[in-house]
Motif scaffolding. Sequence first.
Motif, PDB file in Angstrom:
ATOM      1  N   ASP A 104       1.554  -1.649   4.492  1.00 60.86           N
ATOM      2  CA  ASP A 104       1.848  -0.250   4.224  1.00 60.86           C
ATOM      3  C   ASP A 104       3.341  -0.056   3.973  1.00 60.86           C
ATOM      4  N   GLY A 105       3.674   0.803   3.015  1.00 61.86           N
ATOM      5  CA  GLY A 105       5.067   1.120   2.734  1.00 61.86           C
ATOM      6  C   GLY A 105       5.457   0.799   1.312  1.00 61.86           C
ATOM      7  N   GLU A 106       6.672   1.235   0.942  1.00 63.24           N
ATOM      8  CA  GLU A 106       7.154   0.964  -0.406  1.00 63.24           C
ATOM      9  C   GLU A 106       7.510  -0.519  -0.526  1.00 63.24           C
ATOM     10  N   ARG A 108      -9.272   1.632   2.255  1.00 65.42           N
ATOM     11  CA  ARG A 108      -8.388   1.541   1.099  1.00 65.42           C
ATOM     12  C   ARG A 108      -7.616   0.223   1.124  1.00 65.42           C
ATOM     13  N   ARG A 109      -7.153  -0.184   2.303  1.00 66.25           N
ATOM     14  CA  ARG A 109      -6.435  -1.460   2.410  1.00 66.25           C
ATOM     15  C   ARG A 109      -7.362  -2.623   2.054  1.00 66.25           C
ATOM     16  N   LYS A 143       1.374   9.025   0.490  1.00 60.43           N
ATOM     17  CA  LYS A 143       1.377   8.941   1.942  1.00 60.43           C
ATOM     18  C   LYS A 143       0.854  10.217   2.579  1.00 60.43           C
ATOM     19  N   ALA A 146       8.132  -3.361   2.495  1.00 60.17           N
ATOM     20  CA  ALA A 146       6.985  -4.242   2.741  1.00 60.17           C
ATOM     21  C   ALA A 146       7.374  -5.701   2.596  1.00 60.17           C
ATOM     22  N   ASN A 163       0.869  -1.175   0.000  1.00 62.40           N
ATOM     23  CA  ASN A 163       0.000   0.000   0.000  1.00 62.40           C
ATOM     24  C   ASN A 163       0.907   1.226   0.000  1.00 62.40           C
ATOM     25  N   ASP A 164       1.301   1.645  -1.201  1.00 61.76           N
ATOM     26  CA  ASP A 164       2.345   2.661  -1.340  1.00 61.76           C
ATOM     27  C   ASP A 164       1.845   3.896  -2.080  1.00 61.76           C
ATOM     28  N   ALA A 203      -8.523   5.043   5.556  1.00 63.77           N
ATOM     29  CA  ALA A 203      -7.294   4.355   5.167  1.00 63.77           C
ATOM     30  C   ALA A 203      -7.482   2.842   5.222  1.00 63.77           C
ATOM     31  N   GLU A 204      -8.218   2.370   6.229  1.00 67.23           N
ATOM     32  CA  GLU A 204      -8.478   0.941   6.348  1.00 67.23           C
ATOM     33  C   GLU A 204      -9.353   0.444   5.198  1.00 67.23           C
ATOM     34  N   TRP A 261      -3.025  10.194   2.451  1.00 72.23           N
ATOM     35  CA  TRP A 261      -3.668   9.278   3.375  1.00 72.23           C
ATOM     36  C   TRP A 261      -3.402   9.642   4.829  1.00 72.23           C
TER      37      TRP A 261
END
Length: 295
Positions: free
Chosen positions: A240-242, A210-211, A196, A246, A192-193, A207-208, A199
């Motif tokens: 979450d993260g690049e 979106r996940r 940032k 991740a 999920n990048d 945000a949740e 969001w």
Amino acid sequence: MKDITRIVVGTDGSPEAWNVANWAAGQAERQQVPLQVLRSVELPTVESPGAELSPAEHWYSPDVVDEVRSQATEQLDGVVARIRDQYPGIQVERELLVGHPARTVLDSTQPGDLLVVGRSHMTGLLGRMVGSTTEEVLTHARVPVVVVPPTEHDATGPVVVGVDQSSSQEAFVVALEWSLERNLPLLAVAANDFDKAFWARQSPSLAEKRREQLETEQVRLLQPLVDQQPGASVRVAVVDGEPVTALRQASQGASLLVVGSRGRGGFSGLLLGSTSRSLGRECDVPLLVVPNVKD
């Protein structure tokens, strides 16, 4: 991996290299395929335009070249003998290569091979795999490549595969087959990048959502592939993260991390440029890179 007919592994005779050769031999035994052990020799040279001899022959006397090759051959024979002693049931062949490690290794592979290399700060083939040579191998290989780290890892851990929304799913199929053959759990990780900053200004619930949307979409893409394999199952996780961060987090304790080498971005394209060097140098578990056969 059903299409693998031979495993090719590079070695330089160091203790770290033995860990790589041992991993490759274990896979050859499991899959009942031949093992080809390579040792690469490249003497440091400076190009000599107009010279009639090769760079090595121009800069080194024949006895020096012969001695270097002799020592490399002795190291290669030692590794092969050790493999044959510990894995008597597999067919083992050896080959001494002369030239640039990445190019000679790539030239030695053929369709149906699984290429196994190591991550080491030693000289020789495995040492050259760190940095630009790693990127060269991973970028140009037309066969699957495994980079084995020097540290111990859990061979019974789950198989982790990086996924995105690209239409190419070769890496996932390979990871699925690998997990089924070894009866290991399969975890598909999507990063999920997105923006940032955007969001961070939204509510946690948005945000949740979106996940959840990413997870639902990924399950939709992967489920038809899972359904083709009786008894197969997969757990999808959105992290979450690049992508590199991740994957490194999600693969802690894994037996194998699988990624693709091409695509439109995300995990499918992450092995281009600096990201390949990051994973190749820092991944704590064996990293299997699956080329996109359509490239």
